[in-house]
Write a protein that holds these residues in place. Structure first.
Motif, PDB file in Angstrom:
ATOM      1  N   HIS A 161       0.858  -1.179   0.000  1.00  0.00           N
ATOM      2  CA  HIS A 161       0.000   0.000   0.000  1.00  0.00           C
ATOM      3  C   HIS A 161       0.896   1.231   0.000  1.00  0.00           C
ATOM      4  CE1 HIS A 161      -3.493   2.499   1.208  1.00  0.00           C
ATOM      5  NE2 HIS A 161      -2.617   3.137   1.958  1.00  0.00           N
ATOM      6  N   VAL A 162       0.781   2.051  -1.046  1.00  0.00           N
ATOM      7  CA  VAL A 162       1.555   3.293  -1.145  1.00  0.00           C
ATOM      8  C   VAL A 162       0.639   4.445  -0.740  1.00  0.00           C
ATOM      9  CG1 VAL A 162       2.921   4.819  -2.627  1.00  0.00           C
ATOM     10  CG2 VAL A 162       2.918   2.338  -3.038  1.00  0.00           C
ATOM     11  N   GLY A 163       0.979   5.146   0.325  1.00  0.00           N
ATOM     12  CA  GLY A 163       0.159   6.250   0.792  1.00  0.00           C
ATOM     13  C   GLY A 163       0.129   7.404  -0.202  1.00  0.00           C
ATOM     14  N   GLN A 164      -0.871   8.262  -0.055  1.00  0.00           N
ATOM     15  CA  GLN A 164      -0.969   9.424  -0.938  1.00  0.00           C
ATOM     16  C   GLN A 164       0.246  10.338  -0.804  1.00  0.00           C
ATOM     17  OE1 GLN A 164      -4.646  11.696  -1.279  1.00  0.00           O
ATOM     18  NE2 GLN A 164      -5.765  10.055  -0.261  1.00  0.00           N
ATOM     19  N   VAL A 165       0.705  10.547   0.421  1.00  0.00           N
ATOM     20  CA  VAL A 165       1.804  11.493   0.640  1.00  0.00           C
ATOM     21  C   VAL A 165       3.079  11.073  -0.088  1.00  0.00           C
ATOM     22  CG1 VAL A 165       3.332  12.533   2.362  1.00  0.00           C
ATOM     23  CG2 VAL A 165       0.865  12.417   2.790  1.00  0.00           C
ATOM     24  N   PRO A 166       3.581   9.835   0.052  1.00  0.00           N
ATOM     25  CA  PRO A 166       4.796   9.475  -0.681  1.00  0.00           C
ATOM     26  C   PRO A 166       4.614   9.524  -2.198  1.00  0.00           C
ATOM     27  CG  PRO A 166       3.865   7.571   0.463  1.00  0.00           C
ATOM     28  CD  PRO A 166       3.181   8.770   0.991  1.00  0.00           C
ATOM     29  N   TYR A 167       3.434   9.172  -2.673  1.00  0.00           N
ATOM     30  CA  TYR A 167       3.152   9.284  -4.111  1.00  0.00           C
ATOM     31  C   TYR A 167       3.257  10.734  -4.562  1.00  0.00           C
ATOM     32  CZ  TYR A 167      -0.122  10.129  -8.011  1.00  0.00           C
ATOM     33  OH  TYR A 167      -0.726  10.578  -9.161  1.00  0.00           O
ATOM     34  N   ILE A 168       2.608  11.634  -3.839  1.00  0.00           N
ATOM     35  CA  ILE A 168       2.580  13.047  -4.219  1.00  0.00           C
ATOM     36  C   ILE A 168       3.958  13.682  -4.084  1.00  0.00           C
ATOM     37  CG2 ILE A 168       1.675  15.311  -3.516  1.00  0.00           C
ATOM     38  CD1 ILE A 168      -0.965  13.806  -2.802  1.00  0.00           C
ATOM     39  N   VAL A 169       4.668  13.387  -3.006  1.00  0.00           N
ATOM     40  CA  VAL A 169       6.003  13.965  -2.793  1.00  0.00           C
ATOM     41  C   VAL A 169       6.964  13.515  -3.896  1.00  0.00           C
ATOM     42  CG1 VAL A 169       8.026  13.926  -1.277  1.00  0.00           C
ATOM     43  CG2 VAL A 169       5.736  14.284  -0.313  1.00  0.00           C
ATOM     44  N   SER A 170       6.911  12.255  -4.278  1.00  0.00           N
ATOM     45  CA  SER A 170       7.793  11.741  -5.331  1.00  0.00           C
ATOM     46  C   SER A 170       7.585  12.490  -6.642  1.00  0.00           C
ATOM     47  CB  SER A 170       7.546  10.247  -5.550  1.00  0.00           C
ATOM     48  OG  SER A 170       7.753   9.511  -4.374  1.00  0.00           O
ATOM     49  N   VAL A 171       6.323  12.672  -7.004  1.00  0.00           N
ATOM     50  CA  VAL A 171       6.015  13.368  -8.260  1.00  0.00           C
ATOM     51  C   VAL A 171       6.400  14.848  -8.154  1.00  0.00           C
ATOM     52  CG1 VAL A 171       4.200  14.049  -9.866  1.00  0.00           C
ATOM     53  CG2 VAL A 171       4.188  11.749  -8.874  1.00  0.00           C
ATOM     54  N   MET A 172       6.112  15.470  -7.025  1.00  0.00           N
ATOM     55  CA  MET A 172       6.455  16.890  -6.859  1.00  0.00           C
ATOM     56  C   MET A 172       7.964  17.108  -6.911  1.00  0.00           C
ATOM     57  SD  MET A 172       3.733  18.791  -4.347  1.00  0.00           S
ATOM     58  CE  MET A 172       4.364  18.118  -2.813  1.00  0.00           C
ATOM     59  N   HIS A 173       8.738  16.155  -6.392  1.00  0.00           N
ATOM     60  CA  HIS A 173      10.194  16.255  -6.475  1.00  0.00           C
ATOM     61  C   HIS A 173      10.634  16.334  -7.932  1.00  0.00           C
ATOM     62  CE1 HIS A 173      14.365  14.333  -5.466  1.00  0.00           C
ATOM     63  NE2 HIS A 173      14.456  15.650  -5.560  1.00  0.00           N
ATOM     64  N   SER A 174      10.027  15.504  -8.772  1.00  0.00           N
ATOM     65  CA  SER A 174      10.386  15.509 -10.193  1.00  0.00           C
ATOM     66  C   SER A 174       9.981  16.822 -10.856  1.00  0.00           C
ATOM     67  CB  SER A 174       9.729  14.333 -10.914  1.00  0.00           C
ATOM     68  OG  SER A 174       8.341  14.533 -11.088  1.00  0.00           O
ATOM     69  N   LEU A 175       8.855  17.392 -10.448  1.00  0.00           N
ATOM     70  CA  LEU A 175       8.368  18.623 -11.070  1.00  0.00           C
ATOM     71  C   LEU A 175       9.148  19.852 -10.608  1.00  0.00           C
ATOM     72  CD1 LEU A 175       4.528  17.959 -10.936  1.00  0.00           C
ATOM     73  CD2 LEU A 175       6.058  17.783 -12.899  1.00  0.00           C
ATOM     74  N   LYS A 176       9.779  19.779  -9.458  1.00  0.00           N
ATOM     75  CA  LYS A 176      10.636  20.893  -9.028  1.00  0.00           C
ATOM     76  C   LYS A 176      11.874  20.981  -9.913  1.00  0.00           C
ATOM     77  CE  LYS A 176      13.165  22.915  -5.163  1.00  0.00           C
ATOM     78  NZ  LYS A 176      13.584  22.808  -3.746  1.00  0.00           N
ATOM     79  N   HIS A 177      12.322  19.842 -10.446  1.00  0.00           N
ATOM     80  CA  HIS A 177      13.528  19.795 -11.285  1.00  0.00           C
ATOM     81  C   HIS A 177      13.186  19.123 -12.627  1.00  0.00           C
ATOM     82  CE1 HIS A 177      15.851  20.890  -7.706  1.00  0.00           C
ATOM     83  NE2 HIS A 177      15.185  19.950  -7.060  1.00  0.00           N
ATOM     84  N   PRO A 178      12.369  19.776 -13.446  1.00  0.00           N
ATOM     85  CA  PRO A 178      11.856  19.121 -14.666  1.00  0.00           C
ATOM     86  C   PRO A 178      12.913  18.786 -15.707  1.00  0.00           C
ATOM     87  CG  PRO A 178      11.312  21.464 -14.651  1.00  0.00           C
ATOM     88  CD  PRO A 178      11.849  21.154 -13.289  1.00  0.00           C
ATOM     89  N   SER A 179      14.065  19.463 -15.661  1.00  0.00           N
ATOM     90  CA  SER A 179      15.103  19.182 -16.653  1.00  0.00           C
ATOM     91  C   SER A 179      16.204  18.282 -16.105  1.00  0.00           C
ATOM     92  CB  SER A 179      15.717  20.493 -17.158  1.00  0.00           C
ATOM     93  OG  SER A 179      16.313  21.211 -16.092  1.00  0.00           O
ATOM     94  N   SER A 180      16.009  17.769 -14.895  1.00  0.00           N
ATOM     95  CA  SER A 180      17.014  16.909 -14.259  1.00  0.00           C
ATOM     96  C   SER A 180      16.410  15.565 -13.890  1.00  0.00           C
ATOM     97  CB  SER A 180      17.561  17.572 -12.984  1.00  0.00           C
ATOM     98  OG  SER A 180      18.126  18.826 -13.255  1.00  0.00           O
ATOM     99  N   SER A 181      17.268  14.584 -13.757  1.00  0.00           N
ATOM    100  CA  SER A 181      16.836  13.318 -13.181  1.00  0.00           C
ATOM    101  C   SER A 181      16.824  13.468 -11.669  1.00  0.00           C
ATOM    102  CB  SER A 181      17.789  12.185 -13.576  1.00  0.00           C
ATOM    103  OG  SER A 181      17.754  11.963 -14.970  1.00  0.00           O
TER     104      SER A 181
END
Length: 217
Positions: free
Chosen positions: A5-25
């Motif tokens: 079970h993946v909680g909403q918070v870790p799902y959202i934080v993971s995606v937001m991390h990627s969106l803060k740095h859209p041109s980086s891995s």
């Protein structure tokens, strides 16, 4: 088969991390607790995402330092590393890269000594799918079953490879609650508040191992 079970918070934080740095891995780890039912079924609950890097994902000294601090953080909270997440710098690349596989394999085989009996989950951010999700939100066209529209790919460590995950679910994804909250968090630019280990190394006044608050729907 394990149930994860993946909680909403870790799902959202993971995606937001990627969106803060859209041109980086970017990458990070997923933390939680696990146990077994009376009939031996592994049940795991992922409750936190900890952002790691947004520059050179394979930078060994940085990763080693982060994992050393994470070990103490997990011990203090009785948590284990149950997953790994990654987003790639190229918009169309939504698979786990060779570098990502090496890091994830290292986690599966060496870093999480006390949780090797729990299948390691890998979440790969799919930028194209995220764009489609944003369009669905803008057009108010969410479907009754949104489980196939999360903007991420879920994999699980299988013998010799990484395979599409079975028995892994994201809290609130089927109903679209998790995706709706994600879109709202992005609309309020809360992804810019994400602090990863790279940020902490550049400015130690920035708290890294602190719970990231998300206003759940």
């Amino acid at each position: 088969m394990a149930k994860v079970h993946v909680g909403q918070v870790p799902y959202i934080v993971s995606v937001m991390h990627s969106l803060k740095h859209p041109s980086s891995s970017v990458n990070g780890v997923l933390l939680g607790k696990a146990g077994k039912t009376s009939d031996g079924v592994v049940e795991a609950n992922i409750s936190e995402a900890v952002p790691l890097l947004h520059s050179h994902l394979s930078l060994a000294p940085a990763l080693d330092g982060a994992f050393a601090l994470l070990e103490e953080y997990c011990k203090a909270r009785s948590l284990g590393i149950l997953g790994y997440y990654q987003a790639n710098s190229h918009h169309l690349h939504n698979d786990l890269t060779p570098t990502g596989k090496r890091i994830a394999d290292k986690i599966a085989e060496g870093v999480r000594e006390g949780h090797k009996w729990v299948p390691l989950v890998c979440m790969v951010v799919d930028s194209e799918a995220l764009d489609k999700l944003a369009d669905m939100k803008a057009q108010n066209s969410f479907k009754p079953d949104m489980s196939g529209h999360t903007g991420v790919k879920l994999l699980v460590k299988a013998p010799g490879s990484w395979a599409p995950a079975e028995g892994v679910e994201i809290e609130g994804a089927r109903e679209g609650v998790a995706q709706n909250t994600l879109c709202d968090e992005i609309a309020f630019a809360h992804h810019l508040d994400i602090v990863d280990f790279d940020d902490h190394l550049n400015d130690t006044s920035k708290g890294w191992l602190q719970p990231i608050l998300v206003e759940l729907g």
